[in-house]
Design a protein around this motif. Sequence first.
Motif, short mmCIF file in Angstrom:
data_model
loop_
_atom_site.label_atom_id
_atom_site.label_comp_id
_atom_site.label_asym_id
_atom_site.label_seq_id
_atom_site.Cartn_x
_atom_site.Cartn_y
_atom_site.Cartn_z
N LEU A 120 -8.58 -3.22 11.10
CA LEU A 120 -7.22 -3.38 11.10
C LEU A 120 -6.34 -2.21 11.99
N THR A 121 -6.02 -3.01 13.23
CA THR A 121 -4.91 -2.45 14.24
C THR A 121 -3.47 -2.55 13.25
N THR A 122 -2.95 -1.05 13.42
CA THR A 122 -1.41 -0.60 12.51
C THR A 122 -1.47 0.89 13.47
N THR A 123 -0.01 0.29 13.25
CA THR A 123 0.53 1.92 14.01
C THR A 123 1.64 2.61 13.08
N LYS A 124 1.78 2.25 12.14
CA LYS A 124 2.18 2.59 10.29
C LYS A 124 1.63 3.96 9.99
N ASN A 125 2.06 5.22 9.95
CA ASN A 125 1.71 6.39 8.94
C ASN A 125 1.78 5.55 7.36
N TYR A 126 1.10 5.86 6.72
CA TYR A 126 0.86 5.49 5.90
C TYR A 126 1.10 7.09 4.40
N THR A 127 1.61 6.89 3.45
CA THR A 127 1.93 8.35 2.14
C THR A 127 0.77 8.93 1.87
N SER A 128 -0.14 9.98 1.65
CA SER A 128 -1.49 9.82 1.17
C SER A 128 -0.52 9.40 -0.69
N VAL A 129 -1.58 9.24 -1.46
CA VAL A 129 -0.99 8.57 -2.68
C VAL A 129 -2.22 9.14 -3.31
N VAL A 130 -1.74 10.26 -4.68
CA VAL A 130 -2.34 11.27 -5.87
C VAL A 130 -1.31 11.02 -6.83
N ASN A 131 -2.65 10.74 -8.14
CA ASN A 131 -2.25 10.56 -9.06
C ASN A 131 -1.29 9.31 -9.38
N SER A 132 -1.72 8.46 -8.78
CA SER A 132 -0.98 7.36 -9.27
C SER A 132 -1.08 6.17 -9.04
N PHE A 133 -0.52 4.11 -9.98
CA PHE A 133 -0.91 3.13 -9.80
C PHE A 133 -0.08 2.38 -9.10
N HIS A 134 -1.07 1.15 -8.78
CA HIS A 134 0.36 0.02 -8.82
C HIS A 134 -0.42 -1.16 -8.83
N THR A 135 0.31 -1.91 -9.65
CA THR A 135 0.69 -3.57 -9.76
C THR A 135 0.94 -4.64 -8.77
N ALA A 136 -0.02 -5.90 -8.93
CA ALA A 136 0.66 -6.80 -8.00
C ALA A 136 -0.48 -8.46 -8.11
N ASN A 137 -0.01 -8.84 -7.64
CA ASN A 137 -0.52 -10.18 -8.15
C ASN A 137 -1.71 -10.70 -7.41
N THR A 138 -3.09 -10.90 -7.93
CA THR A 138 -4.33 -11.34 -7.25
C THR A 138 -3.70 -12.79 -6.38
N ASP A 139 -3.96 -12.64 -4.97
CA ASP A 139 -3.56 -13.92 -4.64
C ASP A 139 -5.02 -14.50 -4.41
N LYS A 140 -5.30 -15.82 -3.82
CA LYS A 140 -6.51 -16.12 -3.88
C LYS A 140 -7.72 -16.04 -2.83
N LYS A 141 -7.70 -15.66 -1.91
CA LYS A 141 -8.56 -14.78 -1.14
C LYS A 141 -9.10 -13.82 -1.42
#
Length: 299
Positions: A120-141
């Motif tokens: 996967l190509t990306t130019t974005k810098n991602y912030t390190s995630v430590v001791n956290s969680f994230h909720t989201a809708n589950t998509d069909k794929k």
Amino acid sequence: MDDLKIELLSSISRIICNKYPQTGIYNTNLPNLYISRFNAQRMIYRHFIHPTFIVFLISGDEVKGEFGDSKFSIQKGESLANNIFVPLSISLPPCSTENPILTVNVPLYRPYISEVLSHLTTTKNYTSVVNSFHTANTDKKELSAMLSILHLLDSKEDVAYGYELALKELYYNLLLGKHGDFIRGIFAGSLRNNRILEVINYLSKHYKENPNIKELADKAFMSPSNFYKNFGEITSLSPLQYVKKLRLYEGRRLILTEKYTVSHAAHTVGYLSRTQFSIDYTKIFHHNPQEDCNPSAQK
């Protein structure tokens, strides 16, 4: 929720219900893939699950819970990604044999995710995630990939390669979906973060022992002072405070779910003094551990 997503959730529910008709948390034939079914309302206290995982709520009403002091909730058709190294408690809503709570707990494996990310190509810098969680809708794929994984549950063939491919398909869709930035952040950590997380994982398995800062620092390839500073930046606790918190959460789980006496729970999690355990317990949970005991059913 559209018709295809409803059908995918129904298909997954049928597989789970047919294979697991009773309440339980099931360790499947697929490594670190757990399926949970609950037919009645209850509280669940667990010491640890796989520390980097994603859980999908397939059936049932809203589920609420806590990772340590952090609260979360997910609805049917949603998922929660996490890399928190603290105990978990969950409050289940009313449910029944006809309308159970069903979840699928999937590990997030670094080698597989790194391989998918390399495509996967990306130019974005991602912030390190430590001791956290994230909720989201589950998509069909994502649900379709989940269905492929569950079809391996009853296979009599060697499923290792099929499981690897199915996980990579799921990871690919997760990385392109709403969890994408969060999951990238989990695996974008610095070498420093990764070393501290390895120590945290070690402590989660050896919390009954009194931590030796020099030994822990050696595991992280750091000086004791550097280790102490970095550990505090990631967890907001000292190593000793972190271990104490793990002991108290596990002690509470033993009292609430295993019906241990206060003394038995205290000694089981590494406390030498019942009195000190009670003092620390009260500071964390704001009531005496004896109040959580059921005198008629203690061990």
